[in-house]
Design a protein around this motif. Structure first.
Motif, PDB file in Angstrom:
ATOM      1  N   ILE C 242      13.062  41.731  12.803  1.00 30.59           N
ATOM      2  CA  ILE C 242      12.366  42.085  11.566  1.00 30.59           C
ATOM      3  C   ILE C 242      13.372  42.351  10.453  1.00 30.59           C
ATOM      4  O   ILE C 242      13.245  41.839   9.342  1.00 30.59           O
ATOM      5  N   GLN C 243      14.389  43.149  10.776  1.00 29.90           N
ATOM      6  CA  GLN C 243      15.402  43.490   9.788  1.00 29.90           C
ATOM      7  C   GLN C 243      16.071  42.230   9.245  1.00 29.90           C
ATOM      8  O   GLN C 243      16.313  42.089   8.055  1.00 29.90           O
ATOM      9  N   GLU C 245      14.888  39.133   9.219  1.00 24.93           N
ATOM     10  CA  GLU C 245      14.013  38.289   8.413  1.00 24.93           C
ATOM     11  C   GLU C 245      13.860  38.844   7.011  1.00 24.93           C
ATOM     12  O   GLU C 245      13.672  38.108   6.064  1.00 24.93           O
ATOM     13  N   LYS C 246      13.928  40.166   6.925  1.00 23.40           N
ATOM     14  CA  LYS C 246      13.826  40.781   5.616  1.00 23.40           C
ATOM     15  C   LYS C 246      15.073  40.492   4.803  1.00 23.40           C
ATOM     16  O   LYS C 246      15.051  40.516   3.592  1.00 23.40           O
ATOM     17  N   ALA C 264      22.672  47.909  -1.254  1.00 27.25           N
ATOM     18  CA  ALA C 264      21.446  47.131  -1.073  1.00 27.25           C
ATOM     19  C   ALA C 264      21.596  45.800  -1.803  1.00 27.25           C
ATOM     20  O   ALA C 264      22.428  45.644  -2.697  1.00 27.25           O
ATOM     21  N   ASP C 266      19.713  44.460  -3.933  1.00 25.22           N
ATOM     22  CA  ASP C 266      19.298  44.481  -5.338  1.00 25.22           C
ATOM     23  C   ASP C 266      20.102  45.470  -6.185  1.00 25.22           C
ATOM     24  O   ASP C 266      19.756  45.741  -7.316  1.00 25.22           O
ATOM     25  N   ALA C 267      21.165  46.034  -5.576  1.00 28.90           N
ATOM     26  CA  ALA C 267      21.936  47.042  -6.316  1.00 28.90           C
ATOM     27  C   ALA C 267      22.750  46.397  -7.441  1.00 28.90           C
ATOM     28  O   ALA C 267      23.314  45.322  -7.270  1.00 28.90           O
ATOM     29  N   ILE C 268      22.781  47.054  -8.608  1.00 31.08           N
ATOM     30  CA  ILE C 268      23.563  46.565  -9.740  1.00 31.08           C
ATOM     31  C   ILE C 268      24.782  47.464  -9.922  1.00 31.08           C
ATOM     32  O   ILE C 268      25.844  47.033 -10.281  1.00 31.08           O
ATOM     33  N   TYR C 269      24.605  48.753  -9.625  1.00 29.41           N
ATOM     34  CA  TYR C 269      25.704  49.710  -9.739  1.00 29.41           C
ATOM     35  C   TYR C 269      26.022  50.267  -8.354  1.00 29.41           C
ATOM     36  O   TYR C 269      25.132  50.413  -7.521  1.00 29.41           O
ATOM     37  N   CYS C 270      27.295  50.589  -8.133  1.00 29.13           N
ATOM     38  CA  CYS C 270      27.722  51.175  -6.858  1.00 29.13           C
ATOM     39  C   CYS C 270      27.004  52.501  -6.669  1.00 29.13           C
ATOM     40  O   CYS C 270      26.976  53.332  -7.580  1.00 29.13           O
ATOM     41  N   LYS C 271      26.427  52.700  -5.505  1.00 30.90           N
ATOM     42  CA  LYS C 271      25.666  53.932  -5.313  1.00 30.90           C
ATOM     43  C   LYS C 271      26.574  55.115  -4.993  1.00 30.90           C
ATOM     44  O   LYS C 271      26.107  56.245  -4.933  1.00 30.90           O
ATOM     45  N   TYR C 272      27.856  54.857  -4.769  1.00 36.21           N
ATOM     46  CA  TYR C 272      28.768  55.952  -4.457  1.00 36.21           C
ATOM     47  C   TYR C 272      29.532  56.447  -5.683  1.00 36.21           C
ATOM     48  O   TYR C 272      29.721  57.615  -5.869  1.00 36.21           O
ATOM     49  N   CYS C 273      29.988  55.482  -6.548  1.00 33.46           N
ATOM     50  CA  CYS C 273      30.797  55.926  -7.691  1.00 33.46           C
ATOM     51  C   CYS C 273      30.196  55.532  -9.046  1.00 33.46           C
ATOM     52  O   CYS C 273      30.752  55.870 -10.085  1.00 33.46           O
ATOM     53  N   GLY C 274      29.082  54.815  -9.044  1.00 35.79           N
ATOM     54  CA  GLY C 274      28.419  54.504 -10.305  1.00 35.79           C
ATOM     55  C   GLY C 274      28.999  53.331 -11.065  1.00 35.79           C
ATOM     56  O   GLY C 274      28.517  52.980 -12.141  1.00 35.79           O
TER      57      GLY C 274
END
Lengths: 277, 277, 277, 277
Positions: C242-243, C245-246, C264, C266-274
């Protein structure tokens, strides 16, 4: 005065009885349910062990006494239930009312007719009464979730079972054609259908097993088919449980404007007419 | 001076022993754990092969010697563990303390009492000790994930097992009624219940199998029922594992700047606009 | 002139041979692969049927001739492969090189030594060569997806198999203790472990089956345990598929600023340092 | 006048016949389908019971009469179908046309040739005709969903079945090598392959079971392998069903007003701000 009071006492007493027997929320009701659960369990254990011939020989009298103790206890319970319930008739003819009666009747019938073990063994079915106890705990929620998953899958399950039924009849007939002459147990179509079910469910007793090369070839195909077929109910139930846990099931909200259902849990506006929910 | 130093040495020696035996992080500790693992494995292999009569005849003396080598090794290990642990009592009465004792006791008891193989075979249970080794690798994480999935499903599993228990008792009794007279192995209710479990779990030994048409018909229904029932635990465990891997389920945090949700649990900055969360 | 041309021709011829034998993209290569597939399949079919005694009696000579035809064909193919490949040594000692040799060797050995069917049957293993054909179609993608799901689950699978191994050894020993005296097939611990595996995997041959009430009780518990245990690998593999196929697997992007992965898709900015990705 | 009217009546009558027989939407059509369903079911039941020797002895004449009643009924139906259909040839050579003919032919052939039960049993295959009835209810949707899931998984299923086929041939040959000499049923490679399928699908008849220690060891490995392998089709089908139900996956539409995504496929208005999508 006495005459008016007596009915009053009676009503109060009946009310109390109802609480004890039918409601599991109070301490008394809970205690009653637990005691009943133990009694049912012990009585079924006694019936089970009685069916073992060695035990029957050695402890026959003990089983006889125990059976009567349980029967009298359940009879009293049955009478009290009838007294406590507001609509006796409705209880007597309800599912559990009939089960309750069936669980005590065989012992009494055994008094008058010299019946074989058959009828007496019906007593083991009194275990069904235990289902009533499920109102006790927090089990209901989980049980309901599972039942809900099964219920929502009912259309798929019906199609699936119809398909399986057709499959086993066709495969069973085919195997009867192939293996009917060989001495491998495929003596009739019903037996061959039974074999097809035993094989497709991967139970595989081996009491009937193909002996001819062609029969074994077809059987192998059936098994590989069963391999895939077993995946279908698992997939359906899994999908249901996952959907359910997500709470992704649509909310039960109805739009005030267009009266349509099926909105997502987080919806603020109706997705069909734009009205605020 | 000597008197104060000795305890000091003793404490240091004990400290070192503790590190080797109970901590798997250091090289010495790791080596000890691996050696112990191999010893346990070989000892269980020896016990297993000893139970094969041909090997017992030919290599009886070798097995006897091996058994004593392993027993003395494990005894030494047991004594060292008691010495190294800070609270000897707590270790002795812990789960693994008892298992450790049970894994050496049978051999010593065999010296004094002319006991049959039964007690000696208990030695095979020393394999349980291997579970201790699991602290070794990165296994713990995965093991914990699986245990966690099982633990969170415990309410559902309880309901499911209760339901299965009731089902097999009722179905077993029913089949005893139907097949009791036929010579097909349904000689008592407990045996019939055993059959119902063998069938419902799709194991299907075939040592007991219905012989009458009615019995085969009911058995077929039970199998198809089991087909659906087997889907339920699979569905539950699958749903748990999926939910867990999502873990992974996005946090409920909303970005202060762009008001968007769906950030990972470990996110510090918004993944859409880069603002600190 | 001729002397320089010959090597040139040879190189061109070798190049062409390489394309035909090792590359499946051209028509010639594809045709060669399909012919080889058919030859392997027919040769294995011949070996299989040869093992059936009735056929061996009636068509012995035919099988003998066929075997030599296939062996000579495969020998030629082996020689051509060595000639076509750029590094003959690397091919000869590769997995498929050894398999290719093993699939022709037994027939030649049979010439010199009067060997029993054992060695000759090794020829059936030449079916493994068919795996090479998988490079043919679009199968690779799907196969890789499945293998990928298995590979990513390897840690869980290892824990699971370790757990199962321990379980069957402990349960096998326990059943040997209980059923060892009864005449029900539990004659040694290894056999009991074999029984535990047969039961836990719900195969259930019935060649070994508990006969004592206690043994049947413990066996029933093992089966219900197996019921739950079978859900675990299914759940793991399902979750992986499932994972996958997603495509929900985190992207492989690395943040330029903090060098952390796991963002992820769809991420545009780093979720750790911005930092912008 | 009569001459022109007759064809007209005929066309109208034929039209009406077509509606009754081929269309399930009208009351007449539905009634016809249900009656046919019952007739097919009863006729198959009769064929099945006829194959049981005891019943055949006692009720032989009844079965004979019943068979002719059903055959004549189905023959009439067959003729009416040919008359009602617009292109008789297309129906006669269609899948169901052939099945319809095959379901009546054996009884007629039995008149002229003294044939054994074999041919007559082909009549049971007339159950396949029941599939036609599926056009009746709302079953089609659910059935299509299931078929759709299977269809979209076809590439994976092909790879999986190829892999299983190779596996059982290789494992079967291996077990023939190991167990061929022992008297445990592995008498030829095809039989060993049959055993490998019986084992890998966890059916486990026990008619062929390894007897040597090495054979049991390899069999145990095969079972544990089967344990994991059985998870793969389940995982694939589950993933398909889940994806399908999401179908259901939110649309990729973004609200023009609030720029939010995640709207259901059938949404007309944004569920967050009420704007038209």
């Amino acid at each position: 005065m006495k005459r008016t009071e007596r009915p009053k006492n009676w009503a109060a007493w009946r009310e109390r009885l109802h609480v004890i027997i039918f409601e599991a929320d109070t301490l008394a009701g809970k205690t009653f349910d637990v005691l009943l659960l133990i009694a049912i369990f012990c009585s079924v254990l006694a019936v089970s062990l009685e069916s073992v011939q060695e035990y029957q020989k050695d402890y026959g009298t003990l089983f006889y006494v125990l059976e009567w103790v349980f029967t009298i206890f359940f009879s009293l319970e049955y009478i009290l239930r009838i007294m406590a319930v507001y609509q006796a008739r409705r209880y007597v003819f309800s599912f559990f009312g009939i089960i309750d009666l069936l669980s005590i009747l065989p012992t009494y019938l055994g008094l008058f007719f010299p019946i074989s073990g058959g009828l007496l063994t019906v007593r083991a079915l009194r275990l069904i009464r235990i289902f009533r106890i499920f109102k006790l705990g927090g089990f209901l929620n989980e049980g309901n979730l599972l039942l809900g998953a099964l219920y929502r899958s009912r259309a798929k399950i019906t199609v699936f079972l119809s398909f399986i039924s057709l499959l086993v009849v066709v495969l069973g007939s085919l195997m009867y054609l192939i293996e009917g002459q060989a001495d491998s147990g495929f003596t009739s179509i019903p037996r061959s259908i039974y074999w097809a079910i035993v094989t497709l469910t991967t139970v595989g007793y081996g009491d009937i097993a193909p002996a001819t090369p062609l029969g074994q070839f077809v059987a192998a195909l059936i098994m590989i088919l069963g391999y895939g077929v077993i995946a279908v109910p698992t997939g359906m139930v899994t999908a249901e449980i996952i959907q359910q846990e997500k709470g992704a099931a649509p909310s039960t909200q109805v739009c005030k404007a267009c009266l349509k259902e099926g909105h997502a849990q987080d919806a603020i506006y109706c997705k069909y007419c734009g009205e605020e929910l």
